[in-house]
Every structure is written in C-alpha cells, then in structure tokens.
Design a protein around this motif. Structure first.
Motif, PDB file in Angstrom:
ATOM      1  N   SER A 151       0.810  -1.216   0.000  1.00 11.14           N
ATOM      2  CA  SER A 151       0.000   0.000   0.000  1.00 11.14           C
ATOM      3  C   SER A 151       0.847   1.272   0.000  1.00 11.14           C
ATOM      4  O   SER A 151       0.472   2.273  -0.619  1.00 11.14           O
ATOM      5  N   SER A 152       2.011   1.247   0.665  1.00  9.71           N
ATOM      6  CA  SER A 152       2.842   2.450   0.704  1.00  9.71           C
ATOM      7  C   SER A 152       3.314   2.837  -0.687  1.00  9.71           C
ATOM      8  O   SER A 152       3.339   4.029  -1.039  1.00  9.71           O
ATOM      9  N   ASN A 153       3.696   1.837  -1.495  1.00  8.71           N
ATOM     10  CA  ASN A 153       4.090   2.125  -2.877  1.00  8.71           C
ATOM     11  C   ASN A 153       2.921   2.668  -3.683  1.00  8.71           C
ATOM     12  O   ASN A 153       3.080   3.560  -4.524  1.00  8.71           O
ATOM     13  N   ALA A 154       1.733   2.115  -3.435  1.00  8.65           N
ATOM     14  CA  ALA A 154       0.549   2.579  -4.157  1.00  8.65           C
ATOM     15  C   ALA A 154       0.222   4.028  -3.817  1.00  8.65           C
ATOM     16  O   ALA A 154      -0.129   4.820  -4.702  1.00  8.65           O
ATOM     17  N   TRP A 155       0.324   4.392  -2.530  1.00  8.34           N
ATOM     18  CA  TRP A 155       0.057   5.776  -2.133  1.00  8.34           C
ATOM     19  C   TRP A 155       1.074   6.729  -2.734  1.00  8.34           C
ATOM     20  O   TRP A 155       0.743   7.847  -3.144  1.00  8.34           O
ATOM     21  N   LYS A 156       2.331   6.311  -2.794  1.00 11.44           N
ATOM     22  CA  LYS A 156       3.355   7.145  -3.428  1.00 11.44           C
ATOM     23  C   LYS A 156       3.054   7.341  -4.909  1.00 11.44           C
ATOM     24  O   LYS A 156       3.184   8.448  -5.437  1.00 11.44           O
ATOM     25  N   ALA A 157       2.654   6.270  -5.569  1.00 11.65           N
ATOM     26  CA  ALA A 157       2.303   6.362  -6.989  1.00 11.65           C
ATOM     27  C   ALA A 157       1.101   7.278  -7.194  1.00 11.65           C
ATOM     28  O   ALA A 157       1.077   8.096  -8.118  1.00 11.65           O
ATOM     29  N   ALA A 158       0.087   7.156  -6.329  1.00  9.38           N
ATOM     30  CA  ALA A 158      -1.101   8.005  -6.434  1.00  9.38           C
ATOM     31  C   ALA A 158      -0.747   9.474  -6.255  1.00  9.38           C
ATOM     32  O   ALA A 158      -1.253  10.354  -6.977  1.00  9.38           O
ATOM     33  N   ALA A 159       0.140   9.761  -5.284  1.00  6.24           N
ATOM     34  CA  ALA A 159       0.565  11.149  -5.059  1.00  6.24           C
ATOM     35  C   ALA A 159       1.281  11.702  -6.286  1.00  6.24           C
ATOM     36  O   ALA A 159       1.065  12.861  -6.689  1.00  6.24           O
ATOM     37  N   LEU A 160       2.130  10.889  -6.906  1.00  9.52           N
ATOM     38  CA  LEU A 160       2.838  11.328  -8.111  1.00  9.52           C
ATOM     39  C   LEU A 160       1.869  11.566  -9.267  1.00  9.52           C
ATOM     40  O   LEU A 160       2.057  12.497 -10.065  1.00  9.52           O
ATOM     41  N   ILE A 161       0.842  10.730  -9.364  1.00 10.63           N
ATOM     42  CA  ILE A 161      -0.158  10.908 -10.428  1.00 10.63           C
ATOM     43  C   ILE A 161      -0.875  12.237 -10.271  1.00 10.63           C
ATOM     44  O   ILE A 161      -1.031  13.001 -11.233  1.00 10.63           O
ATOM     45  N   TRP A 162      -1.318  12.541  -9.046  1.00  6.72           N
ATOM     46  CA  TRP A 162      -2.013  13.816  -8.823  1.00  6.72           C
ATOM     47  C   TRP A 162      -1.090  15.001  -9.065  1.00  6.72           C
ATOM     48  O   TRP A 162      -1.511  16.027  -9.629  1.00  6.72           O
ATOM     49  N   LEU A 163       0.171  14.882  -8.661  1.00  6.78           N
ATOM     50  CA  LEU A 163       1.126  15.961  -8.912  1.00  6.78           C
ATOM     51  C   LEU A 163       1.330  16.167 -10.402  1.00  6.78           C
ATOM     52  O   LEU A 163       1.350  17.309 -10.886  1.00  6.78           O
ATOM     53  N   PHE A 164       1.454  15.075 -11.121  1.00  6.42           N
ATOM     54  CA  PHE A 164       1.616  15.136 -12.579  1.00  6.42           C
ATOM     55  C   PHE A 164       0.416  15.821 -13.228  1.00  6.42           C
ATOM     56  O   PHE A 164       0.573  16.704 -14.087  1.00  6.42           O
ATOM     57  N   VAL A 165      -0.786  15.443 -12.822  1.00  6.43           N
ATOM     58  CA  VAL A 165      -2.004  16.020 -13.388  1.00  6.43           C
ATOM     59  C   VAL A 165      -2.074  17.520 -13.117  1.00  6.43           C
ATOM     60  O   VAL A 165      -2.434  18.315 -13.995  1.00  6.43           O
ATOM     61  N   LEU A 166      -1.724  17.925 -11.899  1.00  8.93           N
ATOM     62  CA  LEU A 166      -1.784  19.336 -11.542  1.00  8.93           C
ATOM     63  C   LEU A 166      -0.731  20.156 -12.294  1.00  8.93           C
ATOM     64  O   LEU A 166      -1.000  21.286 -12.716  1.00  8.93           O
ATOM     65  N   VAL A 167       0.465  19.598 -12.466  1.00 11.44           N
ATOM     66  CA  VAL A 167       1.516  20.306 -13.199  1.00 11.44           C
ATOM     67  C   VAL A 167       1.098  20.537 -14.652  1.00 11.44           C
ATOM     68  O   VAL A 167       1.349  21.603 -15.221  1.00 11.44           O
ATOM     69  N   VAL A 168       0.443  19.548 -15.241  1.00  8.39           N
ATOM     70  CA  VAL A 168      -0.029  19.681 -16.622  1.00  8.39           C
ATOM     71  C   VAL A 168      -1.053  20.805 -16.741  1.00  8.39           C
ATOM     72  O   VAL A 168      -1.153  21.472 -17.783  1.00  8.39           O
ATOM     73  N   ASN A 169      -1.808  21.059 -15.676  1.00 14.31           N
ATOM     74  CA  ASN A 169      -2.829  22.109 -15.717  1.00 14.31           C
ATOM     75  C   ASN A 169      -2.256  23.502 -15.940  1.00 14.31           C
ATOM     76  O   ASN A 169      -2.933  24.370 -16.497  1.00 14.31           O
ATOM     77  N   ILE A 170      -1.028  23.722 -15.494  1.00 16.09           N
ATOM     78  CA  ILE A 170      -0.462  25.077 -15.541  1.00 16.09           C
ATOM     79  C   ILE A 170      -0.326  25.588 -16.971  1.00 16.09           C
ATOM     80  O   ILE A 170      -0.916  26.621 -17.323  1.00 16.09           O
ATOM     81  N   PRO A 171       0.423  24.901 -17.859  1.00 14.11           N
ATOM     82  CA  PRO A 171       0.523  25.418 -19.235  1.00 14.11           C
ATOM     83  C   PRO A 171      -0.798  25.345 -19.989  1.00 14.11           C
ATOM     84  O   PRO A 171      -1.084  26.203 -20.839  1.00 14.11           O
ATOM     85  N   GLU A 172      -1.604  24.342 -19.679  1.00 15.04           N
ATOM     86  CA  GLU A 172      -2.878  24.213 -20.384  1.00 15.04           C
ATOM     87  C   GLU A 172      -3.824  25.347 -20.018  1.00 15.04           C
ATOM     88  O   GLU A 172      -4.535  25.881 -20.886  1.00 15.04           O
ATOM     89  N   SER A 173      -3.841  25.752 -18.757  1.00 16.46           N
ATOM     90  CA  SER A 173      -4.688  26.864 -18.328  1.00 16.46           C
ATOM     91  C   SER A 173      -4.263  28.163 -19.005  1.00 16.46           C
ATOM     92  O   SER A 173      -5.106  28.958 -19.442  1.00 16.46           O
ATOM     93  N   VAL A 174      -2.960  28.374 -19.101  1.00 17.74           N
ATOM     94  CA  VAL A 174      -2.449  29.578 -19.774  1.00 17.74           C
ATOM     95  C   VAL A 174      -2.853  29.568 -21.235  1.00 17.74           C
ATOM     96  O   VAL A 174      -3.275  30.596 -21.796  1.00 17.74           O
ATOM     97  N   TYR A 175      -2.747  28.399 -21.860  1.00 18.37           N
ATOM     98  CA  TYR A 175      -3.106  28.294 -23.278  1.00 18.37           C
ATOM     99  C   TYR A 175      -4.589  28.564 -23.498  1.00 18.37           C
ATOM    100  O   TYR A 175      -4.974  29.313 -24.395  1.00 18.37           O
ATOM    101  N   PHE A 176      -5.456  27.956 -22.682  1.00 23.17           N
ATOM    102  CA  PHE A 176      -6.889  28.138 -22.848  1.00 23.17           C
ATOM    103  C   PHE A 176      -7.307  29.588 -22.623  1.00 23.17           C
ATOM    104  O   PHE A 176      -8.248  30.078 -23.249  1.00 23.17           O
ATOM    105  N   SER A 177      -6.626  30.271 -21.711  1.00 26.05           N
ATOM    106  CA  SER A 177      -6.998  31.645 -21.416  1.00 26.05           C
ATOM    107  C   SER A 177      -6.842  32.556 -22.633  1.00 26.05           C
ATOM    108  O   SER A 177      -7.506  33.590 -22.738  1.00 26.05           O
ATOM    109  N   LYS A 178      -5.985  32.174 -23.576  1.00 26.30           N
ATOM    110  CA  LYS A 178      -5.775  32.988 -24.774  1.00 26.30           C
ATOM    111  C   LYS A 178      -6.963  32.933 -25.726  1.00 26.30           C
ATOM    112  O   LYS A 178      -7.144  33.823 -26.550  1.00 26.30           O
ATOM    113  N   PHE A 179      -7.776  31.889 -25.619  1.00 25.67           N
ATOM    114  CA  PHE A 179      -8.850  31.692 -26.581  1.00 25.67           C
ATOM    115  C   PHE A 179     -10.227  32.001 -26.018  1.00 25.67           C
ATOM    116  O   PHE A 179     -11.221  31.928 -26.739  1.00 25.67           O
TER     117      PHE A 179
END
Length: 280
Positions: A120-148
């Motif tokens: 379970s500890s490995n799974a929680w670490k993986a889940a945390a990395l997934i959420w971090l990855f998803v949130l990081v992707v939001n940054i450039p995408e939000s900037v891009y969408f704001s232009k349109f």
C-alpha cells in the motif's frame, strides 16, 4: 433553435450523470474506506479513482447551468478551472485504471515476485505522483486556454474555439492511447496465463471477476476516453466536442462496477476483507 435544443440535451445529460455519479461514487468511497482495509494497491487506486470521479461530479453543476441558460455568470478563470476538473478526470482516471490493471497483472502472473512491490505504501506514493503530474499539466494548459476565451465568457465558456492545435491536444491523445495499449497487454497476458495454467488458475479466486476487471477497464477506454481524445487530436474544435464530452462524463457512473468486480464480497465487513487480503 437547434443550438437551444442541443444545449438542453447537454444539460439533461450532465444532470443525469451528476444525479447518478454523486451517490454511486460517494457510497463506493464510503464502502472502500469503511469496509475494506486499504492495504492492497488496487484498493488504494480505487479510492483515488472514486475521488477523481467525485471531482468531476463537482464540476457538473456549472456546466448544467451554462447549457440550461446559455450564459456563464462567473469569471474566465472559473471557467478554466472547471474545464481542468473535467480534463483531469480523464487523465487521472485513465492512469488509475491502468495501475489497477497492472496490479492485477502482477497478482495473477507474477504473484510471488511482485509481493514486495504490491504494498500500500508504494501505491500511495504512486497516487501522489499521479495527482502531482495532473496538476503540473494544468499550468501550461490553463495559460493556453486563457488565450482563446473571450473577455466576456457569457456565451463562450465550454464552447470556445481554438484557432490552432496545441501540444496539449497531442499530449492527451498520446496519454490515453498509451494507457489503452498497456491495458490491452495486461488483458492479453492475464488471459493467456489463466488459459495456459488452467488447473493452477483454480487458485485464483473468482476467475470470471478477474477477467471482468480487465474487460471493464477496456470498455472505459474504448467507449468513454478514446473517442474524445481522438477528436481533440484530429480536429481543432471545428467539430463540437460537446457530445463526446457528455459521453466521457458517463464513465464516473460506471467505475463502481470496477470496484464490485475487484473484491470478493464488496459489501463484506472490513475484518472479513482483511482476512482475504492477508491470504492474497
């Protein structure tokens, strides 16, 4: 008149998804936390999948309002955040579903060699990395969408037009296709293992349920995630993606099937499940 009819249809679809998705995922999350010890990687990933679906449901009331009234009362940033919640669901759900498939693959094909990984500890670490990855992707995408988005989003939120295809369009399609390919490989390997070791596979509890997990995962991808991702990849929003967005949102209503097929006695009390997990 056609737009009014379509907008009403979209509002009804999103309303139905919210009405079903909210109680189904809330109850599923409650059962997973209360009745199942979060000691197996699959349970950890399913908890996070349920959270992802609930975040999608949270974003639906404003979509319903927008299509029911053809107006947007909030700011551009609010529109972008709600759009990100929806896109995050597709990304996080596809990854969590794939991790569930990989975990089941390891449990069936490599049960002994993978025991030190499937904790379970490995799974929680993986889940945390997934959420971090998803949130990081939001940054450039939000900037891009704001232009349109127009300065006045009253009639453009969720229906704004991109003038050119962004790298994020390719990213989402590549992510979904990659996760789909991993699920196909996992399904093939597990099916081959159960077929080849037919006698030994009797030790695997509920073989039908094992394969139903993989079938359900593939269905999620091919029906709900893949069509929208391919449209985003091949079109620059010239064709309205809203019908496929409606379709993709339905996935949160069917994920509870995955939880049901994944556990012997989904409604069992926690202590009974702890015993079964200890034997796994």
């Amino acid at each position: 008149m056609v737009n009014d009819t379509m907008n009403t249809t979209y509002a009804v679809v999103f309303g139905s998804v919210m009405a079903l998705g909210l109680p189904l995922n809330a109850v599923s999350l409650w059962i997973l936390l209360r009745c199942h010890s979060i000691k197996s990687p699959s349970a950890v990933f399913m908890v996070n999948l349920a959270i992802s679906d609930l975040l999608l449901v949270i974003s639906l009331p404003m979509r319903i309002y927008f299509y029911a009234t053809s107006s947007w009362p909030l700011s551009n940033m609010a529109c972008i955040w709600i759009t990100m919640l929806f896109r995050n669901n597709i990304r996080s759900s596809s990854i969590f579903i794939t991790f569930i498939s990989v975990d089941r693959l390891l449990a069936v094909v490599y049960p002994l060699r993978s025991r030190h990984l499937r904790i379970s500890s490995n799974a929680w670490k993986a889940a945390a990395l997934i959420w971090l990855f998803v949130l990081v992707v939001n940054i450039p995408e939000s900037v891009y969408f704001s232009k349109f988005l127009n300065n006045n989003t009253e009639h453009s939120c969720f229906e704004f037009k991109e003038r050119r295809k962004s790298y994020m369009s390719y990213f989402q399609s590549v992510l979904v296709l990659t996760m789909l390919a991993v699920n196909i490989v996992c399904t093939a390997l597990v099916s081959w293992t159960l077929h080849r070791h037919l006698n030994d596979s009797a030790k695997v509890k509920n073989k039908v349920n094992v394969m139903l997990i993989f079938v359900t995962n593939l269905m999620m991808f091919t029906i709900f995630f893949l069509p929208l991702s391919l449209l985003i990849f091949f079109e620059t929003w010239k064709t309205s993606p809203t019908p496929l967005i409606c379709l993709a949102s339905v996935n949160c209503c069917l994920d509870p099937l995955l939880y049901y097929f994944s556990f012997d006695g989904f409604w069992k009390r926690k202590e009974d499940v702890d015993t079964s997990l200890a034997r796994e």
